[in-house]
Design a protein around this motif. Structure first.
Motif, PDB file in Angstrom:
ATOM      1  N   ALA A  22      54.370  44.644  36.438  1.00 33.86           N
ATOM      2  CA  ALA A  22      53.331  43.750  36.551  1.00 33.86           C
ATOM      3  C   ALA A  22      52.450  43.871  37.773  1.00 33.86           C
ATOM      4  CB  ALA A  22      54.217  42.383  36.479  1.00 33.86           C
ATOM      5  N   GLY A  23      53.131  44.344  38.811  1.00 31.29           N
ATOM      6  CA  GLY A  23      52.155  44.515  39.874  1.00 31.29           C
ATOM      7  C   GLY A  23      51.047  45.477  39.949  1.00 31.29           C
ATOM      8  N   GLU A  24      51.396  46.766  39.292  1.00 32.24           N
ATOM      9  CA  GLU A  24      50.279  47.546  38.939  1.00 32.24           C
ATOM     10  C   GLU A  24      49.219  47.068  38.026  1.00 32.24           C
ATOM     11  OE1 GLU A  24      53.580  50.278  40.310  1.00 32.24           O
ATOM     12  OE2 GLU A  24      53.584  48.355  39.349  1.00 32.24           O
ATOM     13  N   LEU A  25      49.677  46.439  36.782  1.00 33.82           N
ATOM     14  CA  LEU A  25      48.754  45.798  35.930  1.00 33.82           C
ATOM     15  C   LEU A  25      47.961  44.871  36.641  1.00 33.82           C
ATOM     16  CD1 LEU A  25      47.827  45.770  32.915  1.00 33.82           C
ATOM     17  CD2 LEU A  25      49.888  44.498  32.368  1.00 33.82           C
ATOM     18  N   SER A  26      48.492  43.977  37.503  1.00 32.26           N
ATOM     19  CA  SER A  26      47.899  43.057  38.083  1.00 32.26           C
ATOM     20  C   SER A  26      46.822  43.428  38.841  1.00 32.26           C
ATOM     21  CB  SER A  26      48.643  42.086  38.844  1.00 32.26           C
ATOM     22  OG  SER A  26      49.585  41.116  38.074  1.00 32.26           O
ATOM     23  N   LEU A  27      47.075  44.335  39.534  1.00 34.60           N
ATOM     24  CA  LEU A  27      45.753  44.938  40.200  1.00 34.60           C
ATOM     25  C   LEU A  27      44.786  45.679  39.277  1.00 34.60           C
ATOM     26  CD1 LEU A  27      47.994  46.921  43.051  1.00 34.60           C
ATOM     27  CD2 LEU A  27      46.466  44.937  43.476  1.00 34.60           C
ATOM     28  N   ALA A  28      45.231  46.191  38.246  1.00 29.80           N
ATOM     29  CA  ALA A  28      44.082  46.981  37.381  1.00 29.80           C
ATOM     30  C   ALA A  28      43.387  45.877  36.802  1.00 29.80           C
ATOM     31  CB  ALA A  28      44.835  47.705  36.442  1.00 29.80           C
ATOM     32  N   LEU A  29      44.143  44.574  36.428  1.00 32.75           N
ATOM     33  CA  LEU A  29      43.255  43.543  35.716  1.00 32.75           C
ATOM     34  C   LEU A  29      42.165  42.924  36.762  1.00 32.75           C
ATOM     35  CD1 LEU A  29      46.375  41.826  34.100  1.00 32.75           C
ATOM     36  CD2 LEU A  29      44.623  43.110  32.966  1.00 32.75           C
ATOM     37  N   ALA A  30      42.636  42.872  38.040  1.00 30.29           N
ATOM     38  CA  ALA A  30      41.664  42.329  38.958  1.00 30.29           C
ATOM     39  C   ALA A  30      40.372  43.235  39.139  1.00 30.29           C
ATOM     40  CB  ALA A  30      42.467  42.185  40.114  1.00 30.29           C
ATOM     41  N   GLY A  31      40.667  44.502  39.177  1.00 34.22           N
ATOM     42  CA  GLY A  31      39.667  45.538  39.062  1.00 34.22           C
ATOM     43  C   GLY A  31      38.599  45.191  37.747  1.00 34.22           C
ATOM     44  N   ALA A  32      39.223  45.113  36.874  1.00 34.77           N
ATOM     45  CA  ALA A  32      38.849  45.020  35.578  1.00 34.77           C
ATOM     46  C   ALA A  32      37.906  43.794  35.488  1.00 34.77           C
ATOM     47  CB  ALA A  32      39.447  45.019  34.243  1.00 34.77           C
ATOM     48  N   PRO A  75      31.004  38.137  56.600  1.00 32.63           N
ATOM     49  CA  PRO A  75      30.833  39.452  55.895  1.00 32.63           C
ATOM     50  C   PRO A  75      31.269  39.621  54.623  1.00 32.63           C
ATOM     51  CG  PRO A  75      32.866  39.458  57.349  1.00 32.63           C
ATOM     52  CD  PRO A  75      32.409  37.869  57.164  1.00 32.63           C
ATOM     53  N   PHE A  76      31.526  38.721  53.877  1.00 41.55           N
ATOM     54  CA  PHE A  76      31.990  38.643  52.608  1.00 41.55           C
ATOM     55  C   PHE A  76      33.429  39.363  52.371  1.00 41.55           C
ATOM     56  CE2 PHE A  76      27.364  38.585  52.217  1.00 41.55           C
ATOM     57  CZ  PHE A  76      27.328  37.549  51.501  1.00 41.55           C
ATOM     58  N   GLU A  77      33.991  39.659  51.056  1.00 41.31           N
ATOM     59  CA  GLU A  77      35.183  40.087  50.942  1.00 41.31           C
ATOM     60  C   GLU A  77      35.190  41.642  50.162  1.00 41.31           C
ATOM     61  OE1 GLU A  77      39.342  38.295  49.230  1.00 41.31           O
ATOM     62  OE2 GLU A  77      37.505  38.153  47.971  1.00 41.31           O
ATOM     63  N   SER A  78      36.009  42.283  50.997  1.00 45.01           N
ATOM     64  CA  SER A  78      35.959  43.901  50.502  1.00 45.01           C
ATOM     65  C   SER A  78      36.600  44.105  49.141  1.00 45.01           C
ATOM     66  CB  SER A  78      36.688  44.642  51.360  1.00 45.01           C
ATOM     67  OG  SER A  78      38.458  44.623  51.333  1.00 45.01           O
ATOM     68  N   VAL A  79      36.254  44.913  48.410  1.00 45.55           N
ATOM     69  CA  VAL A  79      36.848  45.064  46.981  1.00 45.55           C
ATOM     70  C   VAL A  79      38.471  45.171  47.293  1.00 45.55           C
ATOM     71  CG1 VAL A  79      37.200  46.876  45.121  1.00 45.55           C
ATOM     72  CG2 VAL A  79      35.085  46.481  46.054  1.00 45.55           C
ATOM     73  N   GLY A  80      39.027  45.974  48.242  1.00 42.98           N
ATOM     74  CA  GLY A  80      40.476  45.987  48.460  1.00 42.98           C
ATOM     75  C   GLY A  80      41.232  44.684  48.699  1.00 42.98           C
ATOM     76  N   ASP A  81      40.371  43.895  49.636  1.00 39.10           N
ATOM     77  CA  ASP A  81      41.134  42.465  49.775  1.00 39.10           C
ATOM     78  C   ASP A  81      40.994  41.643  48.466  1.00 39.10           C
ATOM     79  OD1 ASP A  81      41.634  43.385  52.506  1.00 39.10           O
ATOM     80  OD2 ASP A  81      39.806  42.171  53.181  1.00 39.10           O
ATOM     81  N   PHE A  82      39.921  41.749  47.607  1.00 36.37           N
ATOM     82  CA  PHE A  82      39.837  41.054  46.429  1.00 36.37           C
ATOM     83  C   PHE A  82      40.872  41.562  45.568  1.00 36.37           C
ATOM     84  CE2 PHE A  82      38.608  40.939  42.193  1.00 36.37           C
ATOM     85  CZ  PHE A  82      38.288  39.417  41.914  1.00 36.37           C
ATOM     86  N   LEU A  83      41.196  42.512  45.469  1.00 37.87           N
ATOM     87  CA  LEU A  83      42.170  42.951  44.531  1.00 37.87           C
ATOM     88  C   LEU A  83      43.680  42.916  44.645  1.00 37.87           C
ATOM     89  CD1 LEU A  83      41.203  46.828  43.878  1.00 37.87           C
ATOM     90  CD2 LEU A  83      40.688  45.017  42.478  1.00 37.87           C
ATOM     91  N   TRP A  84      43.837  42.477  46.059  1.00 33.97           N
ATOM     92  CA  TRP A  84      45.259  42.285  46.415  1.00 33.97           C
ATOM     93  C   TRP A  84      45.406  40.587  46.242  1.00 33.97           C
ATOM     94  CZ3 TRP A  84      49.132  45.284  46.627  1.00 33.97           C
ATOM     95  CH2 TRP A  84      48.982  46.639  47.047  1.00 33.97           C
ATOM     96  N   ARG A  85      44.225  39.926  46.563  1.00 29.19           N
ATOM     97  CA  ARG A  85      44.346  38.513  46.711  1.00 29.19           C
ATOM     98  C   ARG A  85      44.341  37.990  45.139  1.00 29.19           C
ATOM     99  NH1 ARG A  85      40.353  34.898  45.557  1.00 29.19           N
ATOM    100  NH2 ARG A  85      38.739  36.278  46.239  1.00 29.19           N
ATOM    101  N   GLY A  87      44.814  39.416  42.308  1.00 31.98           N
ATOM    102  CA  GLY A  87      45.940  40.374  41.546  1.00 31.98           C
ATOM    103  C   GLY A  87      47.144  39.477  41.714  1.00 31.98           C
ATOM    104  N   LYS A  88      47.470  38.795  42.699  1.00 36.60           N
ATOM    105  CA  LYS A  88      48.729  38.114  42.905  1.00 36.60           C
ATOM    106  C   LYS A  88      49.047  37.340  41.539  1.00 36.60           C
ATOM    107  CE  LYS A  88      51.556  35.307  45.657  1.00 36.60           C
ATOM    108  NZ  LYS A  88      51.577  34.252  47.021  1.00 36.60           N
ATOM    109  N   SER A  89      50.138  37.725  40.843  1.00 38.35           N
ATOM    110  CA  SER A  89      50.464  37.054  39.664  1.00 38.35           C
ATOM    111  C   SER A  89      49.581  37.155  38.351  1.00 38.35           C
ATOM    112  CB  SER A  89      51.112  35.637  39.741  1.00 38.35           C
ATOM    113  OG  SER A  89      52.020  35.790  40.849  1.00 38.35           O
ATOM    114  N   LEU A  90      48.589  37.984  38.450  1.00 41.55           N
ATOM    115  CA  LEU A  90      47.368  37.958  37.500  1.00 41.55           C
ATOM    116  C   LEU A  90      48.057  38.350  36.148  1.00 41.55           C
ATOM    117  CD1 LEU A  90      44.775  37.197  37.423  1.00 41.55           C
ATOM    118  CD2 LEU A  90      43.903  39.524  37.883  1.00 41.55           C
ATOM    119  N   THR A  91      48.618  39.287  36.148  1.00 45.93           N
ATOM    120  CA  THR A  91      49.390  39.620  34.523  1.00 45.93           C
ATOM    121  C   THR A  91      49.947  38.510  33.881  1.00 45.93           C
ATOM    122  OG1 THR A  91      49.902  42.063  35.600  1.00 45.93           O
ATOM    123  CG2 THR A  91      51.142  41.137  33.522  1.00 45.93           C
TER     124      THR A  91
END
Length: 200
Positions: A22-32, A75-85, A87-91
């Motif tokens: 679920a953790g990997e999938l959540s990060l990928a879903l946030a990227g999508a 300075p807005f949010e980086s892509v990486g920070d968005f993915l982690w934030r 992506g939490k429980s996104l699956t």
């Protein structure tokens, strides 16, 4: 349908996807989500940071939620920070949405575990499968990051959009970081166990 929904359906529809965590999938879903919002266009990237723009009418409630969550000040949010934030429980949230819409059915137990989640024969499933079978590049790349391979030998077209490439690279880095953290914890746990065994 959206890329996150299509990705989740493909993950559930693939025999090898049962190993996807679920953790990997959540990060990928946030990227999508980011990629769909880039295409809307709701955002743009500037130096790897997400700059919100005009918020169009978004039919998908989870995409709308993602768009409303962007940091609106420099300075807005980086892509990486968005993915982690994001992506939490996104699956789990996407699974609950698809279940409520009747795209998946629960057969007891927990979702994403073999034998407990069934994809219903539905229009969203057919749409996701059609996109997958055509080797659409974004969906194919995200699925590949999760270890899901095409059954056919079609090579997806190259991605030429710099912003999309940047998001995909961010997803790949986040997945590597997650695996690195898991390995670190396994090593630490093994060392801790060895200490206790030496004291027995």
């Amino acid at each position: 349908m959206t890329t996150p929904r299509d990705l989740l359906i493909i993950a559930l529809d693939d025999e090898g996807s049962r190993a996807v965590r679920a953790g990997e999938l959540s990060l990928a879903l946030a990227g999508a989500e980011l990629i769909d919002l880039l295409m809307a266009p709701t955002i743009r990237l500037d130096g790897g940071r997400i700059v919100p723009g005009h918020l169009p009418a978004l039919a998908d409630p989870l995409l709308k939620e993602a768009a409303a969550s962007f940091v609106m000040a420099e300075p807005f949010e980086s892509v990486g920070d968005f993915l982690w934030r994001r992506g939490k429980s996104l699956t789990e949230r996407y699974m609950a949405t698809l279940e409520a819409e009747g795209v998946v059915a629960r057969r007891g137990g927990h979702l994403l575990r073999k034998g407990h989640t069934v994809l219903v024969d539905s229009l969203p499933r057919h749409q996701a499968t059609g996109r997958w079978d055509s080797a659409e590049p974004v969906l194919s790349t995200l699925a590949e990051y999760l270890g899901i391979r095409h059954r056919n030998t079609i090579d997806p077209p190259d991605i030429t959009d710099y912003a999309v490439e940047s998001v995909l690279a961010g997803v790949n880095r986040a997945l590597q970081e997650l695996e690195g953290e898991r390995q670190r914890r396994r090593v630490e746990q093994a060392a801790f166990d060895n200490i206790w065994r030496s004291l027995d």
